[in-house]
Design a protein around this motif. Structure first.
Motif: not given
Length: 401
Positions: A301-321
């Motif tokens: 339950g916690v590990g998946f939330m942190l994994a989702d965080n990394e996916m959201d940040m990665h995609t946000a960074r690609l969008t910005i770039w």
């Protein structure tokens, strides 16, 4: 002909997918990260922070540190004393600055000054630059951008602008009321959007310490990261000489888009840094905190939330770039900036919200900085146009085909 167009599009897409950093960018990233960690973060509990942002005294101390580090106002042109960063360079530097709520303040890349500097470099006269822009770039002054109005005035719909500018000889007389004006308290000057007698809009430059300008009150807000907070400002018969018109008469709405497209993107850059800070704190806590015989991160339950965080940040960074790449090509990027604003504001909000959840009680108190980031971040989905307005704008383009 079609084959040539296809190959050109493929080449363009290939360039867009190259997100590797150059050696110069890596050095700038490392230098900014070190500055934030060593010079800025230790000041985050400085008592000179208020409900309406850092005091002017604290801002001055922070700016002095950035100036000494050679990182003050890096987005300004080299001719004006900045580092002349491209939009892609800014994506790197602004993210690192956003890792601390005080980072953008220290480096003079916070709203609204960052957007005002960008606009004035493009359209201000040499005299206007000497009087207002250069002290702003040097960190000696602050500014505000006066467009949003209380109902029935301009908000998400700028065409509802109620503030008027009436010609009187070689002056214009400005009358109207603005609100949610970030940084107005303590600002040296304002960029004012007003409606002309012919229905067009024009931008005007005006000193804040003159007759006809009144700060009615400070507005209480969730966020506390902007120096000067947010205020209600009244213009009552403010006389502005024609020499202080910013750009051309009647071009105000066009200049607003010229300012807002990159400003939306730089918001995304700064808030990505803040979301990364919240995630890092939550991940560190989850690796250490024990519950039911295991660390928190070992629970799905916690590990998946942190994994989702990394996916959201990665995609946000690609969008910005991607959006930064479009702007660096000299394209308008209006749709791209809307896309980036909506996706990043919502994705990064999810990151911070999950981080609060992972931290539990620590996440809703000031035991860590995450609660502060949470409060500051919520407004991001509204700044520079709420998500719904950007979706509507993109939907209208889709409808046109």
């Amino acid at each position: 002909m079609a084959a040539t167009a296809k190959s050109e599009n493929e080449a363009r897409r290939g360039k867009m997918m190259d997100f590797s950093l150059t050696p110069v960018q890596r050095e700038l990233q490392a230098r900014t990260r070190q500055f934030i960690a060593e010079q800025v973060m230790p000041m985050e509990r400085d008592p000179r922070q208020t409900a309406h942002g850092p005091t002017e005294d604290l801002r001055t101390d922070l700016v002095d540190k950035a100036r000494a580090a050679g990182l003050l106002t890096p987005h300004a042109s080299t001719q004006a004393g900045g580092l002349g960063l491209s939009h892609r360079d800014k994506a790197i530097v602004f993210e690192e600055a956003g890792y601390s709520p005080l980072g953008p303040v220290a480096m003079n890349i916070h709203a609204p000054d960052e957007g005002n500097i960008h606009l004035m470099e493009l359209v201000a006269t040499p005299e206007q630059k000497a009087r207002w822009l250069h002290p702003l770039i040097l960190g000696h002054t602050r500014s505000c951008f006066c467009m949003t109005e209380p109902a029935p005035g301009a908000g998400a719909d700028p065409s509802m602008l109620q503030t008027t500018a009436v010609r009187d000889g070689d002056h214009f007389v400005i009358t109207g009321r603005k609100w949610f004006i970030t940084g107005a308290t303590g600002a040296t000057f304002a960029i004012i959007m007003a409606r002309m007698e012919d229905g067009t809009a024009t931008m005007f430059l005006a000193d804040m310490n003159q007759a006809g300008v009144e700060i009615e009150r400070q507005m209480e807000a969730l966020d506390t990261c902007f120096t000067g907070g947010h205020a209600v400002v009244r213009f009552d018969g403010l006389r502005v000489p024609e020499s202080d018109v910013l750009g051309k008469l009647g071009e105000g709405f066009r200049y607003a888009q010229l300012r807002l497209a990159p400003a939306r993107l730089t918001h995304c850059m700064r808030w990505l840094g803040a979301a990364r800070r919240a995630h890092d704190i939550a991940a560190s806590y989850a690796r250490q905190r024990l519950a039911f015989g295991r660390t928190l991160v070992e629970h799905e339950g916690v590990g998946f939330m942190l994994a989702d965080n990394e996916m959201d940040m990665h995609t946000a960074r690609l969008t910005i770039w991607h959006c930064a790449w479009v702007l660096d090509q000299g394209e308008k990027g209006r749709d791209e900036s809307s896309l980036a604003k909506v996706y990043c504001s919502e994705a990064l909000w999810r990151v911070v919200d999950r981080s609060v959840q992972v931290l539990g009680g620590s996440g809703v108190t000031d035991e860590t900085i995450v609660a502060r980031i949470f409060r500051d971040m919520r407004a991001f989905r509204i700044y520079d146009g709420p998500s719904e307005v950007h979706r509507w704008s993109m939907a209208k383009r889709i409808a046109r085909g």
